[in-house]
Write a protein that holds these residues in place. Structure first.
Motif, PDB file in Angstrom:
ATOM      1  N   HIS A 218       0.858  -1.258  -0.090  1.00 20.05           N
ATOM      2  CA  HIS A 218      -0.017   0.133  -0.044  1.00 20.05           C
ATOM      3  C   HIS A 218       0.720   1.252  -0.129  1.00 20.05           C
ATOM      4  CE1 HIS A 218      -3.299  -2.743   0.510  1.00 20.05           C
ATOM      5  NE2 HIS A 218      -2.798  -3.026   1.746  1.00 20.05           N
ATOM      6  N   TYR A 219       2.066   1.154   0.579  1.00 25.33           N
ATOM      7  CA  TYR A 219       3.168   2.239   0.561  1.00 25.33           C
ATOM      8  C   TYR A 219       3.340   2.679  -0.885  1.00 25.33           C
ATOM      9  CZ  TYR A 219       6.215  -1.724   0.764  1.00 25.33           C
ATOM     10  OH  TYR A 219       6.724  -3.100   0.299  1.00 25.33           O
ATOM     11  N   ASN A 220       3.166   2.035  -1.987  1.00 27.74           N
ATOM     12  CA  ASN A 220       3.624   2.175  -2.971  1.00 27.74           C
ATOM     13  C   ASN A 220       2.607   3.098  -4.056  1.00 27.74           C
ATOM     14  OD1 ASN A 220       6.330   1.812  -2.963  1.00 27.74           O
ATOM     15  ND2 ASN A 220       6.185  -0.347  -3.494  1.00 27.74           N
ATOM     16  N   TYR A 221       1.641   3.307  -3.380  1.00 27.54           N
ATOM     17  CA  TYR A 221       0.524   4.334  -3.844  1.00 27.54           C
ATOM     18  C   TYR A 221       0.470   5.481  -3.272  1.00 27.54           C
ATOM     19  CZ  TYR A 221      -4.051   6.511  -5.016  1.00 27.54           C
ATOM     20  OH  TYR A 221      -5.049   7.248  -5.458  1.00 27.54           O
ATOM     21  N   ASP A 222       0.951   6.554  -4.155  1.00 25.64           N
ATOM     22  CA  ASP A 222       1.034   8.084  -3.685  1.00 25.64           C
ATOM     23  C   ASP A 222      -0.344   8.902  -3.994  1.00 25.64           C
ATOM     24  OD1 ASP A 222       3.566   7.737  -2.592  1.00 25.64           O
ATOM     25  OD2 ASP A 222       4.536   8.235  -4.394  1.00 25.64           O
ATOM     26  N   MET A 223      -0.280   9.795  -3.273  1.00 19.22           N
ATOM     27  CA  MET A 223      -1.647  10.862  -3.524  1.00 19.22           C
ATOM     28  C   MET A 223      -0.679  12.243  -3.438  1.00 19.22           C
ATOM     29  SD  MET A 223      -4.454   8.985  -1.149  1.00 19.22           S
ATOM     30  CE  MET A 223      -3.105   8.011  -0.193  1.00 19.22           C
ATOM     31  N   TRP A 224      -1.098  12.996  -4.284  1.00 17.39           N
ATOM     32  CA  TRP A 224      -0.347  14.244  -4.634  1.00 17.39           C
ATOM     33  C   TRP A 224      -1.093  15.503  -4.135  1.00 17.39           C
ATOM     34  CZ3 TRP A 224       4.357  14.792  -7.707  1.00 17.39           C
ATOM     35  CH2 TRP A 224       4.802  13.624  -7.994  1.00 17.39           C
ATOM     36  N   GLU A 225      -0.386  16.471  -3.765  1.00 17.04           N
ATOM     37  CA  GLU A 225      -0.952  17.882  -3.552  1.00 17.04           C
ATOM     38  C   GLU A 225      -0.234  19.005  -4.254  1.00 17.04           C
ATOM     39  OE1 GLU A 225      -3.728  19.846  -2.233  1.00 17.04           O
ATOM     40  OE2 GLU A 225      -3.689  17.804  -1.408  1.00 17.04           O
ATOM     41  N   GLY A 226      -0.927  19.896  -4.729  1.00 17.70           N
ATOM     42  CA  GLY A 226      -0.137  21.235  -5.636  1.00 17.70           C
ATOM     43  C   GLY A 226      -0.429  20.739  -7.007  1.00 17.70           C
ATOM     44  N   ILE A 227      -0.913  19.673  -7.453  1.00 17.51           N
ATOM     45  CA  ILE A 227      -1.287  19.486  -8.838  1.00 17.51           C
ATOM     46  C   ILE A 227      -2.683  19.052  -8.778  1.00 17.51           C
ATOM     47  CG2 ILE A 227       1.007  19.092  -9.713  1.00 17.51           C
ATOM     48  CD1 ILE A 227       0.324  16.167  -9.473  1.00 17.51           C
ATOM     49  N   ASP A 228      -3.482  19.002  -9.973  1.00 20.38           N
ATOM     50  CA  ASP A 228      -4.840  18.575  -9.974  1.00 20.38           C
ATOM     51  C   ASP A 228      -4.845  17.455 -11.048  1.00 20.38           C
ATOM     52  OD1 ASP A 228      -6.398  20.769  -8.464  1.00 20.38           O
ATOM     53  OD2 ASP A 228      -4.974  21.827  -9.772  1.00 20.38           O
ATOM     54  N   TYR A 229      -5.523  16.237 -10.720  1.00 20.27           N
ATOM     55  CA  TYR A 229      -5.383  15.178 -11.853  1.00 20.27           C
ATOM     56  C   TYR A 229      -6.548  14.183 -11.374  1.00 20.27           C
ATOM     57  CZ  TYR A 229      -3.334  12.551  -7.696  1.00 20.27           C
ATOM     58  OH  TYR A 229      -3.082  11.999  -6.426  1.00 20.27           O
ATOM     59  N   THR A 230      -6.733  13.587 -12.344  1.00 19.99           N
ATOM     60  CA  THR A 230      -7.748  11.996 -12.560  1.00 19.99           C
ATOM     61  C   THR A 230      -7.153  11.063 -13.053  1.00 19.99           C
ATOM     62  OG1 THR A 230      -9.335  13.977 -12.932  1.00 19.99           O
ATOM     63  CG2 THR A 230      -9.898  11.635 -13.505  1.00 19.99           C
ATOM     64  N   LEU A 231      -7.282   9.753 -12.430  1.00 23.16           N
ATOM     65  CA  LEU A 231      -6.852   8.574 -12.755  1.00 23.16           C
ATOM     66  C   LEU A 231      -8.085   7.803 -13.074  1.00 23.16           C
ATOM     67  CD1 LEU A 231      -4.295   7.754  -9.961  1.00 23.16           C
ATOM     68  CD2 LEU A 231      -3.996   9.094 -12.069  1.00 23.16           C
ATOM     69  N   ASP A 232      -8.266   7.405 -14.561  1.00 22.51           N
ATOM     70  CA  ASP A 232      -9.372   6.584 -14.900  1.00 22.51           C
ATOM     71  C   ASP A 232      -8.915   5.364 -14.969  1.00 22.51           C
ATOM     72  OD1 ASP A 232     -11.312   5.444 -16.144  1.00 22.51           O
ATOM     73  OD2 ASP A 232     -11.577   6.937 -17.744  1.00 22.51           O
ATOM     74  N   ILE A 233      -9.219   4.438 -14.086  1.00 20.80           N
ATOM     75  CA  ILE A 233      -8.638   3.073 -13.997  1.00 20.80           C
ATOM     76  C   ILE A 233      -9.387   2.213 -15.190  1.00 20.80           C
ATOM     77  CG2 ILE A 233      -8.240   0.965 -12.322  1.00 20.80           C
ATOM     78  CD1 ILE A 233      -6.954   3.896 -11.767  1.00 20.80           C
ATOM     79  N   SER A 234     -10.326   2.681 -15.682  1.00 19.68           N
ATOM     80  CA  SER A 234     -10.847   1.669 -16.846  1.00 19.68           C
ATOM     81  C   SER A 234      -9.995   1.766 -18.123  1.00 19.68           C
ATOM     82  CB  SER A 234     -11.915   2.349 -17.239  1.00 19.68           C
ATOM     83  OG  SER A 234     -12.037   3.771 -17.819  1.00 19.68           O
ATOM     84  N   GLN A 235      -8.960   2.666 -18.175  1.00 19.90           N
ATOM     85  CA  GLN A 235      -8.250   2.808 -19.292  1.00 19.90           C
ATOM     86  C   GLN A 235      -6.802   1.873 -19.025  1.00 19.90           C
ATOM     87  OE1 GLN A 235      -8.772   4.549 -22.064  1.00 19.90           O
ATOM     88  NE2 GLN A 235     -10.712   4.855 -20.643  1.00 19.90           N
ATOM     89  N   PRO A 236      -6.177   1.613 -20.126  1.00 24.42           N
ATOM     90  CA  PRO A 236      -4.998   0.589 -20.037  1.00 24.42           C
ATOM     91  C   PRO A 236      -3.768   1.257 -19.210  1.00 24.42           C
ATOM     92  CG  PRO A 236      -5.407   0.956 -22.339  1.00 24.42           C
ATOM     93  CD  PRO A 236      -6.475   1.962 -21.597  1.00 24.42           C
ATOM     94  N   ILE A 237      -3.241   0.247 -18.509  1.00 18.80           N
ATOM     95  CA  ILE A 237      -1.945   0.726 -17.637  1.00 18.80           C
ATOM     96  C   ILE A 237      -1.216   1.672 -18.575  1.00 18.80           C
ATOM     97  CG2 ILE A 237       0.143  -0.114 -16.652  1.00 18.80           C
ATOM     98  CD1 ILE A 237      -1.573  -2.343 -15.352  1.00 18.80           C
TER      99      ILE A 237
END
Length: 531
Positions: A430-449
């Motif tokens: 779980h420690y290898n998933y980061d959450m960010w501040e200072g930028i705005d973003y969207t991750l769409d998991i339905s898309q290919p890696i």
């Protein structure tokens, strides 16, 4: 012709992470594991088996508030972990990667306080090429003449994770090559009847099929040791926190006893004496559970003083919270921004001066903060002695890092967002998933890696691919830890040597009262379900 026979038992602890007493430091609730419980199992095994060797396979000195308190607050008292290992009469120990977290002077003081040798054939003094912690191996001759050789090896991936000043003057050689070098010496010159390799590392391939289970970076080389090095009879492993027993790879008996004293690894060797020496006629590995074992009173008494001081320190109030910063669902906190993660990122930005930050929710135990914050809550949420670095990276690097984090998720068979199995086994990451501040973003998991970042902006404008940005992150991630290769060898703009627990405590004390906030600058979506 009948031959003299005997039985030899090898006992292994690994990845204790300073977990001695069977109680949670976060909740004070009783648990069913810890070194004090394992100690009772060790003593019972010794009563049953006269020819017994006891080894620790690494990562024992770091991991709980107790070890943090000793290393950072009150190192004048005896090291509690070493005191326990001495009391139990360990035959040897192997340094793990987390042994270096508090710096070389702390590790060397622990080695000096040990009544047993520390073995690591592949950690060398960079200037001399000699083993950095004394002998590479140990030969233990039993009273019946059986000669047991124990070779210590440590994952060579440590320079990728650890702060350079913590490993200055050391070279981490390939463990497979080190085994090839020393095992013939142990067999021919030392006349070892049995070769045991205690390797603080795990397996890079599936134990049954041999198929790769992770990028072949060299972090784990257990399978290669079994397949490519002749002469190994037993391989004691760790690092991955797996429970492995009743396992053989290429004729090598393998065991791994999970973490925090949940199991005692046990290997039983049946031996037979021939004119040319003792031979192994049978070998098997098993796990002895700590559950239902009463904690050993001598261990409890041994650390009573420093445990009481640690508990007193943990109950010191640091501040208060207006609002709710409790983590009720760790999965939801990674899908929708949680005030705890925004707070950690804000502290990193405040301490470093950087305007972009990334941080992880390390495990699925972190409780968050209630209305009153004590050191107990702080160390329960931030479990590693990380420091911070500010790296100068490009917009492309940030995008690549977000794509790497997005691999944490998948869309499961039911069409719902879920954690990818590769982040759950063989070891939770779980420690290898980061959450960010200072930028705005969207991750769409339905898309290919590799194509999941569908929005990436800063101040309302798309992030510029070739532009440079200063980003603050912990030292593990800054080194590329977690397969974040885009951060390796990037310019370090600032290095903050104060560890994060102290930074968090100072931030909270300085303000007295925190106001919960979430700016919703990022989102994780399943676009297929929402379309």
């Amino acid at each position: 012709m009948s031959f003299e026979q005997c039985e030899v038992v090898l006992l292994e602890t690994s990845d204790l992470h300073g977990f001695i007493l069977p109680r949670s430091y976060a909740t004070r609730k009783e648990v069913q594991h810890g070194l004090a419980c394992i100690a009772s199992r060790i003593k019972a095994e010794r009563q049953q088996h006269p020819h017994t060797l006891l080894l620790d396979n690494g990562d024992c000195l770091q991991g709980t508030p107790l070890t943090y308190y000793h290393a950072r607050v009150n190192s004048g008292l005896p090291n509690p972990v070493i005191a326990c290992l001495n009391e139990l009469g360990y035959d040897a120990a192997v340094p793990g990667n987390h042994e270096f977290n508090y710096g070389l002077p702390y590790l060397r003081s622990a080695v000096e306080a040990s009544s047993f040798p520390w073995l690591s054939a592949n950690i060398e003094d960079a200037s001399t090429g000699q083993p950095a912690f004394g002998a590479p191996y140990l030969i233990r001759e039993l009273d019946n003449g059986v000669r047991i050789g124990i070779l210590g090896l440590t994952t060579s991936y440590i320079p990728v994770w650890e702060q350079p000043q913590h490993i200055a003057g050391l070279r981490f050689a390939d463990p497979v090559e080190a085994a090839r070098k020393w095992i013939p010496v142990m067999r021919a010159e030392e006349r070892a009847d049995v070769i045991v390799v205690s390797y603080h590392g795990g397996f890079e391939r599936d134990l049954e099929t041999g198929q790769p289970t992770e990028p072949l970076t060299g972090e784990n080389a257990g399978y290669a040791l079994c397949e490519e090095v002749e002469g190994i009879d037993v391989l004691l492993t760790g690092h991955q926190h797996r429970a492995i027993a009743d396992c053989s790879i290429n004729g090598v008996c393998v065991v791994q006893p999970a973490n925090e004293g949940r199991f005692l690894g046990k290997v039983t060797l049946q031996m037979e004496k021939h004119p040319e020496g003792w031979r192994i006629t049978d070998r098997r590995s098993e796990l002895v559970s700590a559950e239902e074992a009463e904690p050993d009173p001598s261990i409890e008494e041994l650390i009573h003083e420093i445990e009481a001081l640690t508990q007193e320190w943990l109950d010191q109030p640091s501040g208060y919270v207006d609002g709710n910063m409790t983590v009720h669902s760790h999965f939801e906190a990674r899908v929708r921004e949680h005030p705890l993660m925004e707070f950690i990122n804000r502290v990193q930005m405040d301490a470093s001066g950087a305007s972009i930050s990334c941080a992880a929710l390390f495990d699925n135990v972190s409780p968050g903060f209630g209305e009153r914050i004590t050191m107990r809550e702080i160390v329960s949420n931030y479990i590693y002695p990380n420091t911070l670095k500010v790296l100068r990276v490009t917009g492309n690097d940030i995008r690549a890092a977000l794509e790497k984090s997005a691999e944490y998720f998948e869309v499961n068979a039911e069409g719902d967002l879920a954690v990818s199995p590769s982040y759950l086994a063989p070891k939770p990451q779980h420690y290898n998933y980061d959450m960010w501040e200072g930028i705005d973003y969207t991750l769409d998991i339905s898309q290919p890696i590799g194509q999941r970042v569908t929005r990436l902006e800063r101040n309302g404008e798309p992030l510029i691919a070739e532009a440079q940005y200063d980003v603050v992150m912990n030292n593990y991630r800054a080194s590329g830890g977690g397969d974040f290769a885009m951060f390796q060898d990037k310019p370090v703009v600032r290095d903050i040597s104060t560890d994060m627990v102290e930074l968090l405590a100072d931030y909270i004390r300085g303000r007295g009262r925190l106001t919960v906030s979430v700016n919703h600058n990022w989102s994780v979506v399943n676009g297929a379900a929402e379309s």
